[in-house]
Structure formats: structure tokens, C-alpha cells
Design an enzyme around this catalytic site. Structure first.
Site, PDB file in Angstrom:
ATOM      1  N   SER A 155       0.840  -1.192   0.000  1.00 57.46           N
ATOM      2  CA  SER A 155       0.000   0.000   0.000  1.00 57.46           C
ATOM      3  C   SER A 155       0.883   1.253   0.000  1.00 57.46           C
ATOM      4  O   SER A 155       1.713   1.412  -0.890  1.00 57.46           O
ATOM      5  CB  SER A 155      -0.970  -0.059   1.182  1.00 57.46           C
ATOM      6  OG  SER A 155      -1.990   0.897   1.050  1.00 57.46           O
ATOM      7  N   ASP A 299      -9.221  -5.737  -5.065  1.00 57.58           N
ATOM      8  CA  ASP A 299      -8.396  -4.716  -4.408  1.00 57.58           C
ATOM      9  C   ASP A 299      -9.028  -3.331  -4.488  1.00 57.58           C
ATOM     10  O   ASP A 299      -9.810  -3.042  -5.393  1.00 57.58           O
ATOM     11  CB  ASP A 299      -7.032  -4.687  -5.107  1.00 57.58           C
ATOM     12  CG  ASP A 299      -5.890  -4.293  -4.191  1.00 57.58           C
ATOM     13  OD1 ASP A 299      -6.088  -3.392  -3.361  1.00 57.58           O
ATOM     14  OD2 ASP A 299      -4.815  -4.889  -4.311  1.00 57.58           O
ATOM     15  N   HIS A 326      -7.244  -5.776  -0.887  1.00 58.02           N
ATOM     16  CA  HIS A 326      -6.071  -4.958  -0.600  1.00 58.02           C
ATOM     17  C   HIS A 326      -5.108  -5.659   0.359  1.00 58.02           C
ATOM     18  O   HIS A 326      -3.904  -5.439   0.300  1.00 58.02           O
ATOM     19  CB  HIS A 326      -6.519  -3.609  -0.011  1.00 58.02           C
ATOM     20  CG  HIS A 326      -5.464  -2.559  -0.046  1.00 58.02           C
ATOM     21  ND1 HIS A 326      -4.780  -2.230  -1.204  1.00 58.02           N
ATOM     22  CD2 HIS A 326      -4.944  -1.759   0.928  1.00 58.02           C
ATOM     23  CE1 HIS A 326      -3.897  -1.271  -0.941  1.00 58.02           C
ATOM     24  NE2 HIS A 326      -3.986  -0.971   0.338  1.00 58.02           N
TER      25      HIS A 326
END
Length: 355
Positions: A155, A299, A326
Site C-alpha cells: 500500500s 483490491d 487490498h
């Protein structure tokens, strides 16, 4: 006749050894390697079981950041960059279930401002270039170099890993960008055009209404997003089943760092967030080291974009987590770690062959 019994006993033992399950043989054979993997004797962090604080220098003075080493491997060492910004290493704790048995050494690390590290109040520290220099100082302190250093960023950590590689790739053996695209404008477009329409129309309308009023502390905001966004695109499990490491990470999030860089919206990066215009999509071909991008079908980031990224690196490949979101290292865990381990070991094998 008196020699028959010893002969039969010997024959039985030989046959028993030959029929021993392969798993048992492998375990016995690998025991010395496991002993070496867990041997911290003579190291700087032996006393604390692999955990240590590292002093880093910043334009605003010296601070300490927290790291923890797991295992020993001279050629495969992975530094983990957590998400957020302002998150913690805690969400990575599931790596304990996969990397040790593969003999891969790895480092938990809380970036400056995060829960286990110092948390200075000077907001001028929360910018990409300073974070890149922080990672470089951590690398040096941990004695990581091109012969062994894999950098994994998830991320926001993927943004940081990308930026680090663009400046310091000569120090890297391999790069892993986990669940992160190379362009925030593209991410926002995906949120608006793909993720938003997946919500019930009335839910999306109310979310946008709350955001338009900057009413982000309204409890209704998370009441809407948790069932309609988070449990569909962040971690695909009912909230009550979310793992303890993830919940601790969210509880320990530094909101000051998060809001300044990511913004107050949970649905894209908006407002005057410092990451709003970040875009490195045209610079990816400049990263020459072996690079793995990882994306989840569900995601928050566009999996097609992450797959495209792999084609831009001269030595890139893509890992698709068909059941993942995610946090694919939880909701498509087997796929995630099988692909990650394969990549690390392939790069390691290639480097040894080249030498």
C-alpha cells in the site's frame, strides 16, 4: 538358527527406514538449517530476540525507529514497509506462518511516526523524500546490500518502495510492490468509476454527501464504508473475523500522518493530501532490479494497473490473487505467499548462478 533372529531384526530396521515417510526424512535433514536460522548468538540484537531501535537523522533532529529481525539467511533478507501512512508492522505478522519455514530472513519495521517508533509532532517530517532517506539509514544499520536485500512495500509502503528503488536501486537485490498502483490520479479514477458504482446507489450518495461536508468524524461514515467498502475491497472477511494483527494496526494508526499524506477520505485520496498528485507510472522502466507486483482481484487498487506495471519494469513479473483484496496476504494467503516465496527464491537462485 541362532543367527536368524538378529538377521531378521536388522532386515526389519532397514525396511522400516526405507519406508519412512518423506516428510519425516525432510524434517530431520532440515533440522541443522533450522537451528542456524534461529541462532541469534553474537548479534547486536541477540539480547532482545531480534528487536532493536535504530537511530536516524532527520532535518529536525535524531529519532529512533523500531525494527525486529526474524531468522538468519545471508542471501535472502526482506525489509517490510507497512501501509498507512502512519500504520504499523503489525498487519504483517502473518508472515511468521510462511517465511521462517522457507528459511527467509525478514525485518519488521515501524516507520518514524508509527506506533513502536518515535512519534515527533513536527508535520514537516511527513514527506516522501525524508521517508526514503529513513529507509536508507535503516538499510545501512541492518547491513543489507545488493547481495541480499529485498524490499517489500505494501500500500503506502509500495509508494515508498518505488521511490526508494528509483533513487537507491543499486542497493537492492529484489523489489516487491504489494497492492499498490504507480499513480494516485489513476487510483482515484478507479475508485470513482469502478469501485463507487459497485455500492448501492443510496449508500454511495450518502458517502459523497458526508465527504462534501468534510464530516469525516461522523460515525455514519464508517458505518457505511465498513460493510460496503472495507469488507469487500480491504479485507474480504466479516469485520468480526478480521485477524487480531490487522485490528491492532488500525487501533495504532497515527491519524496525523495518515490524514496529512493520504487525506481524510477512505474512498480515494482527496483534498489537499500531499500524495494527491503522486505519479511514477512513466518512471517504472528506470527500475532495473527484479521486481514483483502483487494485486488482488477485489483490491482497492486496480489489478489491471498493477499487472501493467510488471510489464514496464525491464525485469518484472505479476502475481494475481484471484480471491484477494487490498490485504491479499490474508484473504488469499496461500496464493500470496506461494508467489512471494517463489519470486524471492528464483531471484536468489539466479544471483547465485550468475556468480
Amino acid at each position: 538358527m541362532k543367527h536368524v533372529l538378529p538377521f531378521l531384526l536388522s532386515l526389519f530396521l532397514i525396511l522400516q527406514a526405507c519406508s519412512e515417510p518423506e516428510e519425516a526424512k525432510t524434517t530431520e535433514a532440515s533440522s541443522p538449517a533450522l537451528t542456524n536460522y534461529l541462532d541469534y548468538s553474537g548479534t547486536e540484537d541477540e539480547f532482545s530476540g531480534g528487536a532493536r531501535k535504530i537511530k536516524i537523522s532527520t532535518p529536525k533532529g535524531d529519532f529512533n525507529v523500531w525494527t525486529k529481525r526474524v531468522g538468519n539467511n545471508p542471501t535472502m533478507k526482506v525489509l517490510l514497509l507497512h501501509g498507512g501512512p502512519g500504520g504499523t508492522h503489525e498487519a504483517f505478522e502473518c508472515f511468521d506462518s510462511y517465511l521462517p519455514k522457507e528459511g527467509i530472513e525478514y525485518y519488521y519495521y515501524d516507520q518514524l511516526g508509527s506506533h513502536y517508533s518515535d512519534q515527533p509532532k513536527d508535520t514537516s517530517l511527513w514527506n516522501i523524500p525524508r521517508f526514503v532517506e529513513e529507509v536508507e539509514q535503516v538499510r545501512k544499520a541492518l547491513n543489507l546490500d545488493k547481495s541480499n536485500f529485498y524490499l517489500l512495500g505494501h500500500s503506502w509502503g509500495g509508494i515508498l518502495a518505488t521511490e526508494y528503488a528509483l533513487k537507491y536501486q543499486d542497493n537492492l537485490k529484489g523489489l516487491i510492490i504489494s497492492n499498490m498502483v504507480s499513480s494516485i490520479p489513476d487510483y482515484n479514477k478507479y475508485a470513482d468509476e469502478v469501485l463507487g458504482p459497485q455500492m448501492p446507489k443510496e449508500v454511495l450518495a450518502e458517502v459523497k454527501q458526508i465527504e462534501a461536508k468534510n464530516d469525516f468524524t461522523n460515525p455514519r461514515y464508517m458505518e457505511l464504508l465498513m460493510p460496503h467498502f472495507y469488507t469487500k475491497h480491504a479485507l474480504r472477511l466479516p469485520l468480526e473475523q478480521w485477524p487480531d494483527p490487522v485490528m491492532r494496526m488500525f487501533n495504532h494508526m497515527n491519524q496525523t500522518v495518515y490524514v496529512q499524506m493520504q487525506g481524510p477520505s477512505e474512498f480515494g485520496i482527496r483534498g489537499n493530501a500531499s500524495l494527491l498528485n503522486w505519479d511514477r507510472s512513466k518512471d517504472l522502466p528506470g527500475i532495473k532490479v527484479p521486481t514483483l507486483t502483487i494485486g488482488g482481484a477485489h483490491d482497492t487498487m486496480d489489478p489491471k494497473h498493477m499487472e501493467w506495471m510488471a510489464t514496464q519494469f525491464p525485469n518484472g513479473q505479476y502475481l494475481h490473487c484471484a480471491n484477494g483484496s487490498h490485504m491479499s496476504f490474508y484473504d488469499d494467503q496461500k496464493t500470496y505467499f506461494a508467489g512471494l516465496v517463489k519470486f524471492i527464491k528464483e531471484v536468489d537462485k539466479g544471483a547465485k548462478t550468475a556468480n
